[in-house]
Design a protein around this motif. Structure first.
Motif, PDB file in Angstrom:
ATOM      1  N   GLY A 141       5.874  18.079  -6.751  1.00  0.00           N
ATOM      2  CA  GLY A 141       7.183  17.685  -6.407  1.00  0.00           C
ATOM      3  C   GLY A 141       8.264  17.150  -7.313  1.00  0.00           C
ATOM      4  N   ILE A 173      -3.589   5.394  -5.542  1.00  0.00           N
ATOM      5  CA  ILE A 173      -4.001   6.754  -4.928  1.00  0.00           C
ATOM      6  C   ILE A 173      -5.489   7.015  -5.681  1.00  0.00           C
ATOM      7  N   SER A 176      -7.848   4.488  -4.213  1.00  0.00           N
ATOM      8  CA  SER A 176      -8.045   4.508  -2.676  1.00  0.00           C
ATOM      9  C   SER A 176      -8.781   5.892  -2.402  1.00  0.00           C
TER      10      SER A 176
ATOM     11  N   LEU B 162       8.912   3.395   1.099  1.00  0.00           N
ATOM     12  CA  LEU B 162       8.384   4.302  -0.045  1.00  0.00           C
ATOM     13  C   LEU B 162       9.441   5.618   0.353  1.00  0.00           C
ATOM     14  N   VAL B 165      12.849   5.824  -1.269  1.00  0.00           N
ATOM     15  CA  VAL B 165      13.254   6.303  -2.520  1.00  0.00           C
ATOM     16  C   VAL B 165      13.490   7.671  -2.583  1.00  0.00           C
ATOM     17  N   LEU B 183       7.976  15.313  -2.075  1.00  0.00           N
ATOM     18  CA  LEU B 183       8.030  14.180  -2.938  1.00  0.00           C
ATOM     19  C   LEU B 183       7.464  13.294  -2.161  1.00  0.00           C
ATOM     20  N   PRO B 186       2.482  12.717  -0.939  1.00  0.00           N
ATOM     21  CA  PRO B 186       1.344  12.465  -2.142  1.00  0.00           C
ATOM     22  C   PRO B 186       1.469  11.100  -1.940  1.00  0.00           C
ATOM     23  N   LEU B 187       2.585  10.355  -1.776  1.00  0.00           N
ATOM     24  CA  LEU B 187       2.563   8.882  -2.165  1.00  0.00           C
ATOM     25  C   LEU B 187       1.935   8.327  -0.790  1.00  0.00           C
ATOM     26  N   ILE B 189      -0.563   8.940   0.855  1.00  0.00           N
ATOM     27  CA  ILE B 189      -2.026   9.028   0.873  1.00  0.00           C
ATOM     28  C   ILE B 189      -2.928   7.682   0.835  1.00  0.00           C
ATOM     29  N   PRO B 190      -2.742   6.563   0.206  1.00  0.00           N
ATOM     30  CA  PRO B 190      -3.526   5.296   0.302  1.00  0.00           C
ATOM     31  C   PRO B 190      -3.233   4.925   1.556  1.00  0.00           C
ATOM     32  N   ILE B 193      -5.223   6.656   4.303  1.00  0.00           N
ATOM     33  CA  ILE B 193      -6.637   6.371   4.022  1.00  0.00           C
ATOM     34  C   ILE B 193      -7.126   5.050   4.616  1.00  0.00           C
ATOM     35  N   PHE B 194      -6.370   4.045   3.989  1.00  0.00           N
ATOM     36  CA  PHE B 194      -6.899   2.775   4.604  1.00  0.00           C
ATOM     37  C   PHE B 194      -6.518   2.467   6.004  1.00  0.00           C
ATOM     38  N   ALA B 197      -9.241   4.635   8.102  1.00  0.00           N
ATOM     39  CA  ALA B 197     -10.508   3.891   7.961  1.00  0.00           C
ATOM     40  C   ALA B 197     -10.596   2.586   8.778  1.00  0.00           C
ATOM     41  N   ASN B 201     -13.612   2.235  11.653  1.00  0.00           N
ATOM     42  CA  ASN B 201     -14.507   1.274  11.273  1.00  0.00           C
ATOM     43  C   ASN B 201     -14.654   0.392  12.573  1.00  0.00           C
ATOM     44  N   GLN B 211      -9.593  -3.712   4.827  1.00  0.00           N
ATOM     45  CA  GLN B 211      -8.932  -2.830   4.809  1.00  0.00           C
ATOM     46  C   GLN B 211      -7.269  -3.117   5.280  1.00  0.00           C
ATOM     47  N   LEU B 218      -0.209  -3.361   0.340  1.00  0.00           N
ATOM     48  CA  LEU B 218       0.562  -2.466  -0.334  1.00  0.00           C
ATOM     49  C   LEU B 218       2.090  -2.493   0.332  1.00  0.00           C
ATOM     50  N   LEU B 221       3.612  -4.891  -2.054  1.00  0.00           N
ATOM     51  CA  LEU B 221       4.024  -4.149  -3.055  1.00  0.00           C
ATOM     52  C   LEU B 221       5.340  -3.276  -2.905  1.00  0.00           C
TER      53      LEU B 221
END
Lengths: 245, 239
Positions: A141, A173, A176, B162, B165, B183, B186-187, B189-190, B193-194, B197, B201, B211, B218, B221
């Motif tokens: 990226g 990342i 997680s 995000l 940006v 760009l 990838p950011l 991903i967190p 995932i949560f 999940a 669950n 979670q 997040l 933040l």
């Protein structure tokens, strides 16, 4: 001290100082490579569990280590560039990125080659491998943005911001992915969780680590020199340099 | 249309406070998107179409669909958000009102935040409202659906913030859509995932407050850090 730092900010002196350091770094790198390769691949005994397969750590561990360290180098120089507007820091960020991406790629390839005999498959969605893969995406990226913006100054500043966003996100990342990984499967055997490693195996590994680092800095400075010449092609000292050589 | 968007600024030249300026930006952006509906409805149709491809591609068996549903819905929502984000600054960049925002005396981070809020209201919120229908398509239980909605409610603002940006960094570029994906994905991903999940669950009856708390963290933040970053990025790319 301060004059030295100020001189680093000027392209001409940066070019000269980089040229001064390259031979030393290159020598350190070659010597350590020879010691590390001979020591690691020939002299070190085979591992009692993994046989000769463990020897890939002499490439894998240094490249995995550098894949993250190079991103930290980039984050540092991006910060320096954004705060003090030092152009040479931009050069360092830019030329480091392809090297970091290469180390990340190397770490992934050697990791999966090691995984075939050890885990029975080339790819496992292990936390470390997954984090490395995402790190590779972050490098990609960065390079994509850097090359897409035509104005060089703007490209440098915009991609510096991206590096800093990435560096804030890397720990998030990573943790997680670790959490996700423990949710889905038990922790895989990892390379470094052995409590002790015999000195005959450890010293070549450390030597390889030093060799890789010196290699990175030497190549980074070489690339930085090229980049400086490219950017300063209109200035007098570059014209003089080209004429005399 | 170009004239209309300028007029809204001219009419109330230099609003009294930053707060009022933000409200102005919010009102203006909502009004503009009301008049340009297709720009914001297209990502929603995309969302529905992508999700309905999966039963065709994998299997229409309810058991299978139930298993893949949280992941499929979340990935589709992520891509739809990304698609919509391309328009966040685009028309303002084209007609020059983005430069006016940067030049205004009010803090750019606050104005940008107002823009992102407006954007989320016209893209994220409708996405949320469409989700129960898609959850029904994929045979999710009512309890899982409610958790899914909760994760989307906590997660999509993070995605928009995000993504802002990335949108600011790529604002002047020709092939920005693809670049934005490179760009920003990838950011994401967190969050992915949560969110997934917690829905999975919830399906097996595990408590998911942990979670959800992470998703909320997040989001907070992103709320704190991204408006400032987006403002800095806009200042760079508009010079």
């Amino acid at each position: 001290m301060w004059t030295f730092i100020h001189k680093l900010g000027s392209p001409k002196h940066c070019y000269r100082i980089a040229g001064y350091f390259i031979p030393y770094l290159g020598t350190i790198s070659i010597v350590c490579f020879i010691y590390g390769l001979v020591g690691g691949l020939i002299l070190a005994p085979a591992d009692y569990q993994q046989g000769d397969g463990f020897r890939i750590i002499y490439v894998h561990v240094p490249s995995a280590f550098l894949s993250l360290s190079v991103y930290m180098v980039m984050a540092l120089s991006a910060t320096v560039s954004l705060i003090w507007r030092i152009k040479m820091a931009d050069v360092i960020t830019k030329v480091s990125a392809p090297l970091g991406a290469t180390f990340t790629f190397l770490a992934l390839v050697t990791g999966s080659l090691w995984g075939k005999p050890m885990w029975g498959t080339y790819w496992v969605w292990d936390a470390r491998l997954t984090s490395e893969l995402i790190l590779l995406f972050l490098y990609v990226g960065y390079m994509a943005l850097e090359s897409a913006l035509e104005d060089r100054h703007m490209a440098a500043r915009a991609s510096n911001i991206l590096v800093l966003v990435g560096v804030v996100n890397i720990p998030i990342i990573h943790y997680s992915v670790v959490w996700w990984n423990t949710l889905h499967q038990g922790a895989s055997i990892s390379l470094l969780n052995k409590p002790t490693i015999a000195p005959s195996m450890l010293y070549p590994l450390l030597a390889m680590l030093v060799a890789f680092m010196a290699f990175f800095f030497a190549v980074m400075l070489m690339r930085a020199r090229c980049e400086i010449l490219l950017r300063e092609q209109k200035s007098n000292w570059v014209k003089e340099l080209v004429q005399t050589t | 249309m170009v004239e209309a968007s300028h007029k809204l600024y001219v009419k109330k030249a230099v609003p009294a406070s930053a707060w009022r300026a933000c409200l102005q930006v919010l009102r203006r952006d909502l009004l503009l998107s009301l008049r340009r509906r297709s720009e914001f409805s297209n990502p929603l149709f995309f969302y529905v179409i992508v999700v309905s491809l999966f039963p065709l591609a994998i299997s229409p068996a309810p058991k299978t669909l139930q298993m893949i549903a949280p992941g499929v819905i979340w990935v589709a929502a992520l891509l739809a958000t990304l698609l919509a984000l391309e328009h966040l600054f685009r028309s303002d960049y084209d007609d020059g009102s983005l430069e006016q925002l940067v030049l205004s005396p009010h803090p750019l981070a606050a104005l940008v935040f107002a823009k992102v809020v407006a954007h989320w209201l016209v893209t994220g919120l409708p996405l949320l409202l469409l989700t129960p229908m898609l959850a029904m398509f994929l045979h999710l239980s009512a309890q899982q659906t409610s958790i899914l909605l909760l994760t989307l409610f906590l997660g999509t603002p993070t995605l928009s913030l995000l993504g802002a940006v990335g949108a600011a960094l790529t604002v002047g570029l020709r092939n920005r859509g693809l670049l934005l994906a490179l760009l920003i994905l990838p950011l994401y991903i967190p969050v992915l995932i949560f969110a997934v999940a917690s829905v999975v669950n919830a399906g097996v009856g595990v408590v998911v407050t942990g979670q959800l708390a992470v998703l909320g963290a997040l989001c907070v933040l992103a709320l704190c850090l991204t408006p400032v970053t987006t403002a800095a990025a806009l200042k760079v790319t508009l010079t």
